[in-house]
Write a protein that holds these residues in place. Structure first.
Motif, mmCIF file in Angstrom:
data_model
loop_
_atom_site.group_PDB
_atom_site.id
_atom_site.type_symbol
_atom_site.label_atom_id
_atom_site.label_comp_id
_atom_site.label_asym_id
_atom_site.label_seq_id
_atom_site.Cartn_x
_atom_site.Cartn_y
_atom_site.Cartn_z
ATOM 1 N N ARG A 190 86.191 58.523 38.147
ATOM 2 C CA ARG A 190 86.327 57.623 37.352
ATOM 3 C C ARG A 190 87.417 57.415 35.861
ATOM 4 N NH1 ARG A 190 82.678 53.221 39.055
ATOM 5 N NH2 ARG A 190 81.653 54.730 41.319
ATOM 6 N N GLU A 191 86.461 58.371 35.086
ATOM 7 C CA GLU A 191 87.371 58.930 33.795
ATOM 8 C C GLU A 191 88.871 58.851 33.985
ATOM 9 O OE1 GLU A 191 85.621 61.567 31.681
ATOM 10 O OE2 GLU A 191 83.342 61.058 32.543
ATOM 11 N N LEU A 192 89.209 59.570 35.367
ATOM 12 C CA LEU A 192 91.210 59.479 35.408
ATOM 13 C C LEU A 192 91.480 57.784 36.056
ATOM 14 C CD1 LEU A 192 93.162 61.660 35.664
ATOM 15 C CD2 LEU A 192 92.905 61.764 37.984
ATOM 16 N N GLU A 193 91.089 57.725 36.520
ATOM 17 C CA GLU A 193 91.233 56.186 37.329
ATOM 18 C C GLU A 193 91.471 54.975 35.897
ATOM 19 O OE1 GLU A 193 92.864 55.511 40.138
ATOM 20 O OE2 GLU A 193 91.972 57.698 40.436
ATOM 21 N N ALA A 194 90.809 55.334 35.033
ATOM 22 C CA ALA A 194 90.525 54.475 33.637
ATOM 23 C C ALA A 194 91.710 54.309 33.011
ATOM 24 C CB ALA A 194 89.125 54.345 33.540
ATOM 25 N N GLU A 195 91.647 55.944 32.706
ATOM 26 C CA GLU A 195 93.148 56.528 32.339
ATOM 27 C C GLU A 195 94.584 56.425 32.493
ATOM 28 O OE1 GLU A 195 93.519 58.029 28.719
ATOM 29 O OE2 GLU A 195 90.999 57.320 28.644
ATOM 30 N N LYS A 196 93.937 56.054 34.110
ATOM 31 C CA LYS A 196 95.355 55.729 34.705
ATOM 32 C C LYS A 196 95.868 54.405 33.979
ATOM 33 C CE LYS A 196 95.578 59.090 38.476
ATOM 34 N NZ LYS A 196 95.676 58.829 40.104
ATOM 35 N N ALA A 197 94.659 53.352 34.375
ATOM 36 C CA ALA A 197 94.952 51.551 34.390
ATOM 37 C C ALA A 197 95.498 51.171 32.436
ATOM 38 C CB ALA A 197 93.346 51.555 34.933
ATOM 39 N N LYS A 198 94.945 51.922 31.823
ATOM 40 C CA LYS A 198 94.948 51.984 30.402
ATOM 41 C C LYS A 198 96.869 51.907 30.118
ATOM 42 C CE LYS A 198 90.299 52.882 28.729
ATOM 43 N NZ LYS A 198 89.587 53.693 27.974
ATOM 44 N N GLU A 199 97.278 53.190 30.739
ATOM 45 C CA GLU A 199 98.624 53.886 30.427
ATOM 46 C C GLU A 199 99.179 52.007 31.209
ATOM 47 O OE1 GLU A 199 101.676 55.473 29.607
ATOM 48 O OE2 GLU A 199 99.529 55.565 28.740
ATOM 49 N N ARG A 200 99.085 51.847 32.513
ATOM 50 C CA ARG A 200 99.568 50.885 33.336
ATOM 51 C C ARG A 200 99.785 49.496 32.164
ATOM 52 N NH1 ARG A 200 96.933 52.395 37.710
ATOM 53 N NH2 ARG A 200 95.018 51.118 37.267
ATOM 54 N N SER A 201 98.397 49.144 31.909
ATOM 55 C CA SER A 201 98.213 48.294 30.706
ATOM 56 C C SER A 201 98.811 48.427 29.594
ATOM 57 C CB SER A 201 96.745 47.983 30.442
ATOM 58 O OG SER A 201 96.765 47.007 30.127
#
Length: 88
Positions: A72-83
């Motif tokens: 979950r934490e890794l996916e959240a970081e990826k989403a923040k980077e995409r944003s």
């Protein structure tokens, strides 16, 4: 699809009841066009949220994959980077 509805399948730890309910609530809000229904529509709205929650729970419990569970934490970081890349 609603941007606020998150993927719930194949995460460690598995999706919680709160996450399933929140996802169902967002889905019903999108379909109905109501953020908060009137008193006349409240019972139908809440029933729909409960039914969508149950359907989502059954779906998540019946899906299978050989892929490793996502973090979950890794996916959240990826989403923040995409944003960040998308919106600056």
């Amino acid at each position: 699809m609603c941007r606020n509805i998150k993927t719930l399948f194949n995460f460690e730890p598995p999706a919680t009841e709160d996450e399933i309910h929140a996802s169902a609530l967002q889905f019903v809000r999108k379909l109905s066009g109501f953020n908060k229904p009137s008193q006349a529509n409240e019972a139908a709205f809440e029933r729909a949220v409960a039914e969508v929650s149950e359907a989502a729970r059954r779906l998540l419990n019946s899906l299978h994959t050989h892929a490793p569970a996502r973090d979950r934490e890794l996916e959240a970081e990826k989403a923040k980077e995409r944003s960040r890349l998308r919106f600056g």
